[in-house]
Design a protein around this motif. Structure first.
Motif, PDB file in Angstrom:
ATOM      1  N   PRO A 563      -5.416   2.655  12.956  1.00 33.96           N
ATOM      2  CA  PRO A 563      -4.630   1.417  13.061  1.00 33.96           C
ATOM      3  C   PRO A 563      -3.148   1.724  13.293  1.00 33.96           C
ATOM      4  O   PRO A 563      -2.646   2.811  12.978  1.00 33.96           O
ATOM      5  CB  PRO A 563      -4.865   0.751  11.706  1.00 33.96           C
ATOM      6  N   GLN A 564      -2.476   0.731  13.833  1.00 34.92           N
ATOM      7  CA  GLN A 564      -1.044   0.887  14.073  1.00 34.92           C
ATOM      8  C   GLN A 564      -0.291   0.734  12.755  1.00 34.92           C
ATOM      9  O   GLN A 564      -0.454  -0.232  12.030  1.00 34.92           O
ATOM     10  CB  GLN A 564      -0.570  -0.166  15.078  1.00 34.92           C
ATOM     11  N   GLN A 565       0.531   1.698  12.447  1.00 35.51           N
ATOM     12  CA  GLN A 565       1.375   1.677  11.253  1.00 35.51           C
ATOM     13  C   GLN A 565       2.483   2.710  11.456  1.00 35.51           C
ATOM     14  O   GLN A 565       2.367   3.596  12.291  1.00 35.51           O
ATOM     15  CB  GLN A 565       0.561   1.966   9.988  1.00 35.51           C
ATOM     16  N   GLY A 566       3.559   2.583  10.704  1.00 37.11           N
ATOM     17  CA  GLY A 566       4.706   3.459  10.917  1.00 37.11           C
ATOM     18  C   GLY A 566       4.967   4.425   9.794  1.00 37.11           C
ATOM     19  O   GLY A 566       5.935   5.190   9.847  1.00 37.11           O
ATOM     20  N   ALA A 567       4.110   4.441   8.763  1.00 43.62           N
ATOM     21  CA  ALA A 567       4.377   5.296   7.613  1.00 43.62           C
ATOM     22  C   ALA A 567       4.098   6.757   7.925  1.00 43.62           C
ATOM     23  O   ALA A 567       4.818   7.647   7.446  1.00 43.62           O
ATOM     24  CB  ALA A 567       3.542   4.838   6.422  1.00 43.62           C
ATOM     25  N   ALA A 594       4.981  -1.698   4.105  1.00 48.93           N
ATOM     26  CA  ALA A 594       5.022  -0.586   5.047  1.00 48.93           C
ATOM     27  C   ALA A 594       4.302   0.642   4.539  1.00 48.93           C
ATOM     28  O   ALA A 594       4.407   1.726   5.118  1.00 48.93           O
ATOM     29  CB  ALA A 594       6.468  -0.242   5.425  1.00 48.93           C
ATOM     30  N   ARG A 595       3.563   0.521   3.441  1.00 52.87           N
ATOM     31  CA  ARG A 595       2.841   1.659   2.895  1.00 52.87           C
ATOM     32  C   ARG A 595       1.530   1.870   3.658  1.00 52.87           C
ATOM     33  O   ARG A 595       1.094   1.033   4.446  1.00 52.87           O
ATOM     34  CB  ARG A 595       2.553   1.435   1.411  1.00 52.87           C
ATOM     35  N   VAL A 596       0.911   2.993   3.371  1.00 52.53           N
ATOM     36  CA  VAL A 596      -0.362   3.308   4.014  1.00 52.53           C
ATOM     37  C   VAL A 596      -1.252   4.025   2.997  1.00 52.53           C
ATOM     38  O   VAL A 596      -0.769   4.785   2.142  1.00 52.53           O
ATOM     39  CB  VAL A 596      -0.155   4.185   5.269  1.00 52.53           C
ATOM     40  N   ALA A 597      -2.564   3.759   3.081  1.00 54.36           N
ATOM     41  CA  ALA A 597      -3.543   4.431   2.233  1.00 54.36           C
ATOM     42  C   ALA A 597      -4.335   5.409   3.091  1.00 54.36           C
ATOM     43  O   ALA A 597      -4.761   5.081   4.203  1.00 54.36           O
ATOM     44  CB  ALA A 597      -4.477   3.424   1.578  1.00 54.36           C
ATOM     45  N   LEU A 598      -4.516   6.613   2.585  1.00 50.83           N
ATOM     46  CA  LEU A 598      -5.300   7.644   3.263  1.00 50.83           C
ATOM     47  C   LEU A 598      -6.535   7.926   2.418  1.00 50.83           C
ATOM     48  O   LEU A 598      -6.431   8.179   1.205  1.00 50.83           O
ATOM     49  CB  LEU A 598      -4.477   8.920   3.441  1.00 50.83           C
ATOM     50  N   VAL A 599      -7.712   7.904   3.048  1.00 51.75           N
ATOM     51  CA  VAL A 599      -8.966   8.019   2.319  1.00 51.75           C
ATOM     52  C   VAL A 599      -9.870   9.025   3.018  1.00 51.75           C
ATOM     53  O   VAL A 599      -9.993   9.027   4.253  1.00 51.75           O
ATOM     54  CB  VAL A 599      -9.709   6.665   2.229  1.00 51.75           C
ATOM     55  N   VAL A 600     -10.521   9.888   2.236  1.00 53.17           N
ATOM     56  CA  VAL A 600     -11.623  10.731   2.704  1.00 53.17           C
ATOM     57  C   VAL A 600     -12.678  10.732   1.605  1.00 53.17           C
ATOM     58  O   VAL A 600     -12.349  10.902   0.424  1.00 53.17           O
ATOM     59  CB  VAL A 600     -11.181  12.173   3.026  1.00 53.17           C
ATOM     60  N   ILE A 667      -1.857   6.949  -1.576  1.00 51.56           N
ATOM     61  CA  ILE A 667      -0.983   5.897  -1.052  1.00 51.56           C
ATOM     62  C   ILE A 667       0.395   6.506  -0.823  1.00 51.56           C
ATOM     63  O   ILE A 667       0.992   7.083  -1.753  1.00 51.56           O
ATOM     64  CB  ILE A 667      -0.876   4.707  -2.032  1.00 51.56           C
ATOM     65  N   TYR A 668       0.878   6.355   0.396  1.00 53.84           N
ATOM     66  CA  TYR A 668       2.205   6.896   0.726  1.00 53.84           C
ATOM     67  C   TYR A 668       3.130   5.727   1.038  1.00 53.84           C
ATOM     68  O   TYR A 668       2.794   4.824   1.820  1.00 53.84           O
ATOM     69  CB  TYR A 668       2.117   7.829   1.927  1.00 53.84           C
ATOM     70  N   ASP A 669       4.344   5.786   0.422  1.00 54.83           N
ATOM     71  CA  ASP A 669       5.361   4.747   0.608  1.00 54.83           C
ATOM     72  C   ASP A 669       6.521   5.345   1.397  1.00 54.83           C
ATOM     73  O   ASP A 669       7.256   6.201   0.874  1.00 54.83           O
ATOM     74  CB  ASP A 669       5.842   4.235  -0.749  1.00 54.83           C
ATOM     75  N   PRO A 670       6.727   4.934   2.663  1.00 48.80           N
ATOM     76  CA  PRO A 670       7.802   5.540   3.468  1.00 48.80           C
ATOM     77  C   PRO A 670       9.199   5.105   3.045  1.00 48.80           C
ATOM     78  O   PRO A 670      10.191   5.722   3.449  1.00 48.80           O
ATOM     79  CB  PRO A 670       7.477   5.046   4.886  1.00 48.80           C
TER      80      PRO A 670
END
Length: 913
Positions: A563-567, A594-600, A667-670
């Motif tokens: 997905p489109q995101q800028g983090a 503006a945060r993003v979650a990364l999952v594996v 979860i990363y917060d830019p």
């Protein structure tokens, strides 16, 4: 039947009213150009009435002739080509009728000449057949009924001829088929008895020669029971088996020959083959084993020239006569050249060389069958299994082999039709320039060809002589003639690939350089090999289909793109396991602020069940992420879900448990550079700093999903701009060639290049880490962090007072002007005014307003209350209740997330391009 004949003669399709074997025979006759109104058979006056078949059949005919005395029945014996050799008739009045249709000695009743008839069709299809009345192709034969069965030589497996019972069609009875089958069995037993008598005669000739003083061999008595072979030799059972096998090979030569055999004890045994001729002229051979004493010295044989010169005198038995004058009266062992002192000779085999050759052929066929069971089906790959079948059969069984599968089978259709296009999957050849269709060629066989008939009937077809095979040239006359003349192909077998009642394709065997045509034993061997290959191919087909479905399902459940995101700047790799799809998944989920979650994650198990479960867990994570849950709470909710799914599966008695599945959620917060992570039984992520330092994140190991009752812990770390966060599944580290620690070290080396973009990093890691044959799914997600500039963030701390709304609007207007976003001024002021007013009216504590200029314009209002506002429909008479409705209409997205000190209500607007 008459109507069916008319339809067949006119070329129409005949679907009922005619038995399948009869209809197939009619088709062959038409392909050969035969006409029902013409009947001319060749005559051969040179009949072999002394053949083993006739000698074996005559006693049987004599025995059963009394049964049919004074009946309108005739018993007939033919050779393998259908030429009538013997005819016995119960009532002489039937003889004239049989003479009129040329069913008498000397005339050849092959199907290609006489059309559909009991004799010809039984020999053509190599099995028992009966033909009655109008089932005959020739009109002149329709007044009769024929019951015929081919006679197989029990030793060679070849068809020596046929036995036939003929009567008027009105006199035919079902018991006649049983009778002709019993007669056939009696003749075959008689052939075997005749061979045994001939072997006994050879043995008697051998014993007579031994009594004349040829060599010292352990022989006592006058009969077969008196031969002492290896019983008291002291050899092990394995050594005895080796000697007998080699003796069989020597016997098949039928000439003077010797062989040296090294035993398991290191001693050397010598085998000597000598020809033997009986007084009646039967030629045979005897094989002796000359064993050394236990001292281990080698066995000494006389020179081969001396053996050959002495052979006629020693081994052609003569009538007993007086001893020659001057013969020393010593023991036979002392008088005869042969084994050295202390050596013992043992008779191993005695018989006819032809029988020895048959035994060798049988042994080779059994060896090939055993070899095929080991070499065919080593993998679950269809093309490789087909190639293995061709490799086993060439050159031991055939000079050329082609393996063709129906296209419907390769298209994963469950109920494949026994027809339609085929695809060539394998070609075995003794030559580099194979004359047949090449691999992956798609084609169809003409129904008249042997292959077409094989597909239609589902039965094997044996054509010993291709020049006489109906329909052989129908596929491609020019190409077929080239194969016959140019390549010398003279014999063919085609066997259907059938498994679970479904025809998958066919395998065709050809001979060109081997002069002998294919025989019944060859066909039986080919059918065994093809049957084994068919099961393996069907298993591979079903596995490949299920694997393809699982992969398709899993890929449909995985992200089709990021997905489109800028983090973060992200890239990924996903590779399903070769042996079975697992339940790996990954996700990049944009969050509020503006945060993003990364999952594996990784689901326990393989196959469609694991892929479906993965889809359920991934959907659940998306739903939990939409609630802006922190990582530890999200994993707790996911853990509860896995427990419920397992309990449901246990209660219903279906499905597979998924307890033990793993997941890593970050979860990363830019805006702050903070990354919060938690894991449930999953490998920790790798962190690559901008200077190239690689470490595994110090992340508390949480329990796998589904165990319940244990908390998940969160680790928080600030990541510098340009850092790489690498998430992966355990399939990346697993390799039988190295342990996990070595895998982690290798991963660190592959990641130690921080300047590479994530896409290049993914490729480098896969090149360095990917096993040759992955046993588990491999998932890799690389995210390079970005930070929002301080100029992209505006924040205000506000008291909870109504007058601050106006002040905030003024500050927001100035900030939007600085960001060149005047177009969003009206909507932004209205959104913030409504959110701040709600916070002042319904919440407590100080307020904080924040605006982020990221990929979208984000407005946030935080307060100390944990009460979430709800969107409702206000009535026309209500004075309030329309604030959130306006926010929902003006914003692209809006929502609430909870913090440790309260909540944040946020709204996003797209930035005009």
């Amino acid at each position: 039947m008459a109507r069916a004949r008319e339809r067949f003669a006119s070329g129409d399709l005949v679907e009922e009213g005619v038995r399948a074997p009869i209809l197939q025979s009619w088709q062959r006759c038409r392909d050969l150009g035969l006409r029902p109104d013409r009947f001319e058979l060749p005559y051969d006056a040179n009949l072999d009435l002394e053949s083993p078949l006739v000698r074996a059949a005559l006693p049987v005919l004599d025995h059963v002739e009394a049964t049919f005395l004074d009946t309108q029945v005739s018993l007939i014996i033919t050779d393998g080509d259908g030429t009538v050799l013997v005819r016995r008739t119960g009532d002489r009045s039937l003889d004239q009728l049989l003479d009129d249709i040329q069913l008498l000695p000397g005339f050849r009743y092959a199907e290609r000449l006489a059309g559909t008839c009991g004799l010809g069709t039984a020999l053509a299809e190599r099995r028992l057949h009966h033909v009655r009345g109008s089932e005959h192709f020739a009109e002149c034969l329709q007044a009769f009924a024929c019951f015929a069965a081919p006679v197989l030589n029990p030793l060679s497996g070849r068809i020596d001829g046929a036995v036939n019972l003929t009567c008027r069609a009105s006199d035919a009875r079902p018991m006649m088929e049983t009778f002709i089958q019993k007669a056939r069995n009696s003749i075959e037993r008689q052939i075997l008895d005749t061979c045994s008598q001939r072997e006994r005669a050879v043995l008697q000739a051998y014993l007579q020669a031994k009594r004349r003083g040829c060599t010292a061999v352990a022989v006592t008595g006058d009969g077969l029971e008196g031969v002492d072979a290896l019983g008291d030799s002291g050899l092990s059972r394995r050594d005895q088996g080796i000697l007998r096998e080699k003796a069989t090979e020597l016997l098949s030569f039928g000439v003077v020959a010797t062989a040296e055999v090294i035993l398991s004890t290191g001693r050397t045994a010598m085998l000597l083959c000598r020809p033997v001729t009986t007084p009646s002229g039967i030629s045979g051979a005897a094989v002796e084993a000359l064993l050394p004493p236990a001292s281990g010295h080698s066995t000494r044989l006389p020179p081969l020239a001396e053996q050959e010169s002495a052979e006629p005198a020693l081994w052609s038995p003569q009538r007993p006569g007086p001893e020659p004058a001057g013969t020393p009266k010593t023991s036979e062992a002392a008088e005869t050249p042969g084994p050295g002192r202390g050596e013992a000779g043992h008779l191993l085999l005695v018989g006819e060389p032809t029988v020895g050759r048959f035994a060798m052929q049988t042994r080779r066929r059994l060896q090939l069958l055993s070899e095929g069971g080991v070499r065919i089906g080593t993998t679950l790959d269809i093309a490789r299994t087909a190639a293995e079948l061709a490799d086993v059969a060439v050159p031991q069984l055939a000079d050329f082999v082609t393996v063709d599968l129906l296209q419907s089978v390769l298209s994963w259709e469950e109920a494949a039709k026994a027809g339609g296009p085929l695809r060539r999957m394998a070609v075995g050849s003794i030559r580099a320039d194979c004359p047949f269709y090449h691999l992956d060629t798609q084609f169809e066989f003409v129904p008249a060809t042997p292959q077409g008939r094989c597909l239609t009937t589902g039965q094997s077809i044996l054509e010993p002589d291709l020049t006489l095979a109906p329909g052989w040239l129908a596929q491609d006359p020019v190409r077929g003639e080239k194969l016959l003349v140019g390549q010398g192909i003279h014999s063919l077998m085609t066997v259907p690939l059938r498994s679970s009642g479904t025809v998958l394709g066919l395998v065709t065997f050809y001979r060109s350089e081997k002069p002998d045509p294919f025989e019944n034993d060859d066909l039986s061997l080919a059918e065994e090999l093809v049957a084994h290959a068919a099961v393996c191919i069907d298993n591979a087909r079903r596995y490949t289909r299920e694997h393809a479905m699982a992969v398709a399902l899993q890929r449909s459940l995985l992200p089709q793109g990021l997905p489109q995101q800028g983090a973060v700047e992200a890239a990924y790799r996903y590779l399903p396991a070769l042996e079975g799809v697992s339940g790996d998944w990954f996700d990049v989920i944009p969050l509020s602020g503006a945060r993003v979650a990364l999952v594996v994650g990784d689901v326990v198990g393989h196959g469609i069940q694991a892929a479906a479960t993965m889809g359920r867990l991934r959907t659940a994570i998306h739903n939990f992420a939409a609630l802006d849950l922190p990582p530890d709470e999200l994993l707790t909710q996911l853990d509860d879900l896995v427990i419920r799914l397992d309990n449901d599966a246990l209660t219903s008695g279906g499905g597979h448990g998924i307890t033990g599945s793993s997941c890593l959620y970050a979860i990363y917060d830019p805006s702050s550079g903070q990354c919060r992570m938690a894991r449930a039984g999953h490998p920790p992520p790798a962190l690559v700093t901008p200077d190239g330092h690689v470490t595994l994140a110090e992340l508390p190991p949480g329990p796998p999903l589904g165990l319940g009752g244990l908390p998940f812990q969160v680790a928080e770390r600030e990541l510098p701009t340009g850092s790489q966060l690498v998430l992966y599944s355990d399939g990346l580290l697993q390799d039988h060639r190295r342990d996990i620690d070595a895998g982690v070290e290798r991963l660190s080396q592959a990641l130690a290049h921080p300047q590479r973009p994530p896409e290049a990093t993914c490729q480098a890691v896969m090149d360095a880490m990917l096993p040759i044959r992955p046993q588990d799914d491999v998932t890799l997600l690389v995210a390079r962090t970005r930070r929002l500039d301080t100029r992209q963030i505006a924040a205000w701390e506000l008291p909870s007072a109504p007058e601050i709304v106006s002040t905030t609007r003024t500050a927001v207007t100035r900030q939007l002007a600085d960001w060149d976003l005047e177009e969003l001024q009206f909507t932004t002021e209205l959104i913030l005014s409504e959110l701040i007013t709600n916070a002042i009216r319904y919440a407590t504590g100080p307020l904080r307003v924040r605006m982020l200029r990221a990929d979208s314009l984000i407005c946030e209002v935080s307060d100390a209350s944990s009460t979430s506002p709800h969107l409702r429909h206000a009535a026309t008479t209500d004075e309030g209740g329309r604030g959130l409705f306006l926010v929902a209409q003006l914003a692209q997205r809006w929502g609430t997330r909870y913090t440790a000190n309260g909540k944040i209500i946020w709204a996003e607007q797209d930035i005009p391009s």
